[in-house]
Design a protein around this motif. Structure first.
Motif, PDB file in Angstrom:
ATOM      1  N   UNK A 149     -19.645  30.365  -0.646  1.00  0.00           N
ATOM      2  CA  UNK A 149     -19.813  28.955  -0.976  1.00  0.00           C
ATOM      3  C   UNK A 149     -20.608  28.218   0.098  1.00  0.00           C
ATOM      4  N   UNK A 150     -20.451  28.669   1.357  1.00  0.00           N
ATOM      5  CA  UNK A 150     -21.191  28.064   2.470  1.00  0.00           C
ATOM      6  C   UNK A 150     -21.803  29.190   3.305  1.00  0.00           C
ATOM      7  N   UNK A 151     -22.949  29.716   2.862  1.00  0.00           N
ATOM      8  CA  UNK A 151     -23.547  30.875   3.551  1.00  0.00           C
ATOM      9  C   UNK A 151     -23.835  30.624   5.027  1.00  0.00           C
ATOM     10  N   UNK A 152     -24.190  29.393   5.375  1.00  0.00           N
ATOM     11  CA  UNK A 152     -24.539  29.121   6.775  1.00  0.00           C
ATOM     12  C   UNK A 152     -23.316  29.157   7.698  1.00  0.00           C
ATOM     13  N   UNK A 153     -22.142  29.176   7.102  1.00  0.00           N
ATOM     14  CA  UNK A 153     -20.910  29.268   7.899  1.00  0.00           C
ATOM     15  C   UNK A 153     -20.375  30.696   7.920  1.00  0.00           C
ATOM     16  N   UNK A 154     -21.200  31.667   7.508  1.00  0.00           N
ATOM     17  CA  UNK A 154     -20.723  33.052   7.363  1.00  0.00           C
ATOM     18  C   UNK A 154     -20.126  33.601   8.659  1.00  0.00           C
ATOM     19  N   UNK A 155     -20.571  33.116   9.796  1.00  0.00           N
ATOM     20  CA  UNK A 155     -20.062  33.623  11.072  1.00  0.00           C
ATOM     21  C   UNK A 155     -18.550  33.445  11.200  1.00  0.00           C
ATOM     22  N   UNK A 156     -18.008  32.482  10.457  1.00  0.00           N
ATOM     23  CA  UNK A 156     -16.559  32.263  10.544  1.00  0.00           C
ATOM     24  C   UNK A 156     -15.759  33.417   9.949  1.00  0.00           C
ATOM     25  N   UNK A 157     -16.430  34.287   9.181  1.00  0.00           N
ATOM     26  CA  UNK A 157     -15.720  35.430   8.579  1.00  0.00           C
ATOM     27  C   UNK A 157     -15.188  36.392   9.640  1.00  0.00           C
ATOM     28  N   UNK A 158     -15.645  36.258  10.868  1.00  0.00           N
ATOM     29  CA  UNK A 158     -15.167  37.145  11.942  1.00  0.00           C
ATOM     30  C   UNK A 158     -13.875  36.635  12.571  1.00  0.00           C
ATOM     31  N   UNK A 159     -13.442  35.449  12.158  1.00  0.00           N
ATOM     32  CA  UNK A 159     -12.364  34.782  12.900  1.00  0.00           C
ATOM     33  C   UNK A 159     -10.966  35.318  12.639  1.00  0.00           C
ATOM     34  N   UNK A 160     -10.703  35.733  11.409  1.00  0.00           N
ATOM     35  CA  UNK A 160      -9.303  35.979  11.042  1.00  0.00           C
ATOM     36  C   UNK A 160      -8.964  37.472  11.019  1.00  0.00           C
ATOM     37  N   UNK A 161      -9.440  38.181  12.019  1.00  0.00           N
ATOM     38  CA  UNK A 161      -9.305  39.642  12.031  1.00  0.00           C
ATOM     39  C   UNK A 161      -7.851  40.079  12.148  1.00  0.00           C
ATOM     40  N   UNK A 162      -6.989  39.190  12.598  1.00  0.00           N
ATOM     41  CA  UNK A 162      -5.567  39.534  12.754  1.00  0.00           C
ATOM     42  C   UNK A 162      -4.914  39.844  11.401  1.00  0.00           C
ATOM     43  N   UNK A 163      -5.307  39.141  10.353  1.00  0.00           N
ATOM     44  CA  UNK A 163      -4.645  39.358   9.061  1.00  0.00           C
ATOM     45  C   UNK A 163      -5.589  39.664   7.898  1.00  0.00           C
ATOM     46  N   UNK A 164      -6.858  39.324   8.006  1.00  0.00           N
ATOM     47  CA  UNK A 164      -7.732  39.417   6.835  1.00  0.00           C
ATOM     48  C   UNK A 164      -8.564  40.701   6.832  1.00  0.00           C
ATOM     49  N   UNK A 165      -8.468  41.442   5.736  1.00  0.00           N
ATOM     50  CA  UNK A 165      -9.252  42.682   5.611  1.00  0.00           C
ATOM     51  C   UNK A 165     -10.740  42.361   5.526  1.00  0.00           C
ATOM     52  N   UNK A 166     -11.082  41.227   4.942  1.00  0.00           N
ATOM     53  CA  UNK A 166     -12.502  40.850   4.878  1.00  0.00           C
ATOM     54  C   UNK A 166     -13.056  40.659   6.292  1.00  0.00           C
ATOM     55  N   UNK A 167     -12.219  40.123   7.175  1.00  0.00           N
ATOM     56  CA  UNK A 167     -12.667  39.981   8.568  1.00  0.00           C
ATOM     57  C   UNK A 167     -12.900  41.343   9.217  1.00  0.00           C
ATOM     58  N   UNK A 168     -12.014  42.293   8.927  1.00  0.00           N
ATOM     59  CA  UNK A 168     -12.245  43.659   9.440  1.00  0.00           C
ATOM     60  C   UNK A 168     -13.593  44.167   8.928  1.00  0.00           C
ATOM     61  N   UNK A 169     -13.820  43.932   7.638  1.00  0.00           N
ATOM     62  CA  UNK A 169     -15.067  44.388   7.033  1.00  0.00           C
ATOM     63  C   UNK A 169     -16.279  43.733   7.671  1.00  0.00           C
ATOM     64  N   UNK A 170     -16.165  42.429   7.931  1.00  0.00           N
ATOM     65  CA  UNK A 170     -17.289  41.720   8.556  1.00  0.00           C
ATOM     66  C   UNK A 170     -17.582  42.321   9.928  1.00  0.00           C
ATOM     67  N   UNK A 171     -16.516  42.603  10.689  1.00  0.00           N
ATOM     68  CA  UNK A 171     -16.716  43.230  12.005  1.00  0.00           C
ATOM     69  C   UNK A 171     -17.309  44.629  11.863  1.00  0.00           C
ATOM     70  N   UNK A 172     -16.807  45.371  10.865  1.00  0.00           N
ATOM     71  CA  UNK A 172     -17.324  46.734  10.663  1.00  0.00           C
ATOM     72  C   UNK A 172     -18.810  46.690  10.324  1.00  0.00           C
ATOM     73  N   UNK A 173     -19.214  45.737   9.461  1.00  0.00           N
ATOM     74  CA  UNK A 173     -20.640  45.596   9.136  1.00  0.00           C
ATOM     75  C   UNK A 173     -21.445  45.330  10.402  1.00  0.00           C
ATOM     76  N   UNK A 174     -20.940  44.405  11.209  1.00  0.00           N
ATOM     77  CA  UNK A 174     -21.660  44.028  12.427  1.00  0.00           C
ATOM     78  C   UNK A 174     -21.735  45.208  13.413  1.00  0.00           C
ATOM     79  N   UNK A 175     -20.608  45.874  13.591  1.00  0.00           N
ATOM     80  CA  UNK A 175     -20.582  47.018  14.523  1.00  0.00           C
ATOM     81  C   UNK A 175     -21.524  48.112  14.029  1.00  0.00           C
ATOM     82  N   UNK A 176     -21.480  48.360  12.718  1.00  0.00           N
ATOM     83  CA  UNK A 176     -22.350  49.409  12.190  1.00  0.00           C
ATOM     84  C   UNK A 176     -23.822  49.060  12.395  1.00  0.00           C
ATOM     85  N   UNK A 177     -24.186  47.836  12.005  1.00  0.00           N
ATOM     86  CA  UNK A 177     -25.606  47.453  12.117  1.00  0.00           C
ATOM     87  C   UNK A 177     -26.043  47.438  13.573  1.00  0.00           C
TER      88      UNK A 177
END
Lengths: 325, 220
Positions: free
Chosen positions: A86-114
């Motif tokens: 909904x707010x693509x320019x705020x996508x960086x916030x997807x890294x914030x909730x790694x403690x509970x959110x699987x999407x956050x794990x995924x965002x980190x995994x994408x970043x680490x992989x790339x």
């Protein structure tokens, strides 16, 4: 005249009769697209190394083509994901909730992989006779310590990238068809099978021979996918919500794209082709091996799309009990 | 420790939708978002059929799947148990919407004006335009148990659930008093007393195991 689906709010509970089973309208084609691309990318990176294809197959600008394919597919998948927010320019916030959110794990995994997948191949980048990053201290063969660390990190990230989309669907209990370990297993098996078929195409285009183990891996992974689909469709078949999902997939509006396309053409047929190819050598084997790729990729995409489209919330209270009250 | 909760007595609800409208006015929710809808359904068989009503809202779950799904941390639970969606932090991933079994989260899709049958929308009213501008497009919003009223009340020595100014708008508005609000951890609160006197209570989708703090009396 009823309103087109695209004009309706994504929250299906806003429909008048909330006591009926409701199909989710939040996730669709875009999500199926990035699920598929990330699955292929993660699998290509991992299986390319396991089957020693990465360093033997061809190169583009000095970079292993297997790693380039993996990097590009995951990058495109990530861009689709970001564009769908909904707010693509705020996508960086997807890294914030790694403690509970699987999407956050995924965002980190994408970043680490790339990051590490990209850095790992960077020293091999060649422009003409120039290799501007050759002095970085590692190479795409990961022969040095730092290279091996990058390879391990990128490999772990590749596994997470393949698995997390299915885990996101499977975790909450809201949609019973999704709430099963079968979904991440299906997505993983499908990702690895698509990746294996992609690698066989790369091998063939590079003038190499498709090996028996590569064909067996493709057929075996696809067989695992088929088994998990069948098991998932045949267990808890009367559970509210899941019952309606199974009906839609096997007898309803998704029968054609799921049963015939995703399962028949996209899963059973590649197994048959893979096993058939074992009986041939040379050109015939390669043609059969390469044929599995479009079938698996289209089938894998439809599997994911139909899984999303079959996401049905059961009624918040049981209509049956209400009717008997 | 305060833990806010609500009990809705379905035997008292007459389906007037006053709570729905009160919530809309109080919270100025986006045009397609109804934080407190009342669902109408039919029970029984002719000639003994009758209409029944199910007021719905965010269940402010103690094990909220929306919070676990949210990648940005926009959804969080306050110390008093209220689950809040922070639009400033929300990135519009909508994982919360698929994770919530109650449909309590609403995406502001940037539309204004009521949806008509042919898929078009009419000219937005002043209220709809205001609501459109008040929320951030592409983000998710939800019922907050009127946290702003609760916070105002507690700051001014009022008791939520008893004093109207400190109580959710839907509860205050209900003409049949089918909604009861209060501190679940206080045995003397209106909600605790109501459960003792009129229980037992049930929750929606118990299979989802969300630990909902919105409970119902008379649930089928």
């Amino acid at each position: 005249m009823s309103a087109p689906v695209s004009a309706l709010p994504q929250n299906v509970f806003m429909d008048r009769w909330a006591l009926e089973p409701k199909t989710q309208r939040v996730w669709g084609v875009n999500h199926a697209g990035w699920f598929t691309l990330m699955g292929i990318g993660g699998g290509v990176f991992l299986l390319g190394r396991i089957f020693d294809i990465t360093l033997e197959a061809g190169r583009v600008l000095g970079l292993p083509i297997v790693d380039v394919v993996s990097f590009v597919t995951i990058a495109i998948g990530g861009l689709i994901l970001i564009a769908d927010l909904g707010r693509p320019l705020q996508a960086w916030r997807a890294f914030r909730n790694v403690r509970v959110s699987i999407i956050s794990w995924g965002a980190w995994a994408d970043l680490v992989f790339l990051t590490f997948g990209g850095l790992l191949m960077l020293p091999d980048l060649t422009f003409g006779d120039s290799t501007p990053f050759s002095g970085l201290g590692w190479d795409s063969h990961a022969t040095s310590g730092i290279g091996r660390v990058m390879l391990v990190l990128a490999s772990i990230a590749a596994v997470v990238v393949m698995v997390y989309a299915g885990a996101v669907l499977a975790r909450p209990r809201s949609i019973p068809y999704w709430h099963s370990v079968a979904i991440p297993i299906q997505f993983l098996a499908s990702s690895l099978a698509m990746a294996m078929a992609t690698l066989m195409l790369i091998v063939v285009l590079d003038g190499g021979d498709v090996t028996r183990s590569e064909l067996l891996a493709t057929a075996g992974l696809t067989a695992v996918l088929l088994v998990t689909i069948v098991v998932h469709l045949s267990t808890r078949t009367t559970a509210p919500g899941k019952k309606e999902s199974i009906e839609r997939l096997t007898r309803g509006s998704l029968r054609g794209t799921f049963l015939y396309a995703a399962v028949g053409a996209g899963t059973v047929l590649p197994i048959v082709l893979g096993l058939l190819a074992l009986g041939f050598d040379g050109g015939a084997r390669e043609v059969l091996a390469v044929l599995t790729l479009p079938l698996l990729v289209v089938g894998g995409f439809l599997l994911r799309l139909d899984t999303l489209r079959a996401g049905i919330y059961p009624p918040v209270v049981s209509l049956l009990e209400a009717a008997q009250r | 420790m305060t833990r806010w909760g609500m009990v809705i007595d379905l035997g008292r609800c007459i389906g007037c939708q006053a709570c729905t409208v009160a919530c809309k006015v109080e919270n100025q929710s986006p045009v397609d978002a109804w934080y407190a809808p009342v669902v109408e359904y039919e029970v029984g068989r002719y000639p003994d059929a009758q209409m029944a009503y199910l007021p719905m809202l965010c269940n402010h779950c103690t094990d909220a799947p929306c919070i676990k799904a949210c990648p940005s941390g926009a959804l969080h639970r306050r110390d008093d148990g209220i689950v809040i969606a922070d639009e400033e932090i929300c990135i519009g991933a909508r994982a919360c919407m698929t994770a919530c079994p109650y449909g309590a989260l609403h995406l502001h899709e940037g539309r204004s004006g009521e949806l008509l049958g042919d898929g078009t929308r009419n000219t937005p009213s002043i209220l709809e335009r205001y609501a459109h501008e008040r929320h951030i497009e592409g983000t998710v919003s939800k019922c907050t148990y009127c946290a702003h009223r609760i916070d105002f009340g507690t700051e001014h020595g009022l008791t939520p659930g008893i004093d109207p100014e400190a109580t959710p708008a839907c509860v205050v508005t209900c003409p049949t008093e089918c909604r009861v609000f209060g501190d679940l951890d206080d045995p003397d609160s209106p909600v605790s007393r109501y459960v003792v006197e009129h229980g037992p209570t049930g929750v929606l989708r118990p299979d989802a195991r969300t630990g909902a703090t919105t409970a119902y009396v008379g649930l089928p």
